[in-house]
Design a protein around this motif. Structure first.
Motif, PDB file in Angstrom:
ATOM      1  N   ASP A 174       5.698  88.996  47.581  1.00  0.00           N
ATOM      2  CA  ASP A 174       5.592  89.659  48.869  1.00  0.00           C
ATOM      3  C   ASP A 174       6.218  88.880  50.012  1.00  0.00           C
ATOM      4  N   CYS A 175       6.294  87.575  49.909  1.00  0.00           N
ATOM      5  CA  CYS A 175       6.637  86.829  51.118  1.00  0.00           C
ATOM      6  C   CYS A 175       7.818  85.880  51.000  1.00  0.00           C
ATOM      7  N   THR A 176       8.397  85.713  49.851  1.00  0.00           N
ATOM      8  CA  THR A 176       9.514  84.777  49.759  1.00  0.00           C
ATOM      9  C   THR A 176      10.746  85.451  49.196  1.00  0.00           C
ATOM     10  N   ASN A 177      11.885  85.122  49.786  1.00  0.00           N
ATOM     11  CA  ASN A 177      13.144  85.657  49.300  1.00  0.00           C
ATOM     12  C   ASN A 177      13.982  84.519  48.719  1.00  0.00           C
ATOM     13  N   ASP A 178      13.330  83.603  48.070  1.00  0.00           N
ATOM     14  CA  ASP A 178      14.008  82.509  47.396  1.00  0.00           C
ATOM     15  C   ASP A 178      13.807  82.672  45.896  1.00  0.00           C
TER      16      ASP A 178
END
Length: 106
Positions: free
Chosen positions: A65-69
């Motif tokens: 939900d919160c990281t685009n890595d």
């Protein structure tokens, strides 16, 4: 080295002496939660605390939900999501369904 280390487990990283929360394990590499993003040799890590399936699923949803890595991409792949759940309510429903299905397995 413990080949059973997985997302949400706690490990001791021998070279640094730090305890890490595991984001993912792929092959012989382990990624930790926190900043900066990074990986270490799995062989350098010792399991300290095994996560419950509920803890693992909760962390996978948080990462998706919160990281685009790499950590977020790994979580979305593991949960069979196509994009960030925050951006797609349908995918969040799919994530919960995938978790429920996984919890039914022995």
């Amino acid at each position: 080295m413990d080949v059973n280390i997985d997302t949400a487990d706690h490990v001791m990283h021998g070279p640094s002496g730090e305890t890490w929360l595991v984001a993912y394990v792929q092959g012989d590499r382990l990624a930790w939660c926190g900043w900066p993003e990074g990986e270490a040799a799995l062989a350098d890590c010792t399991l300290v605390k095994k996560a419950t399936p509920e803890e693992r699923n909760k962390l996978l949803l948080e990462l998706a939900d919160c990281t685009n890595d790499r950590r977020g991409r790994y979580a979305r792949q593991r949960l069979n999501l196509t994009d960030c759940p925050r951006a797609s309510r349908l995918n969040m429903d799919k994530a919960h369904a995938a978790i429920a299905k996984a919890e039914e397995r022995p």
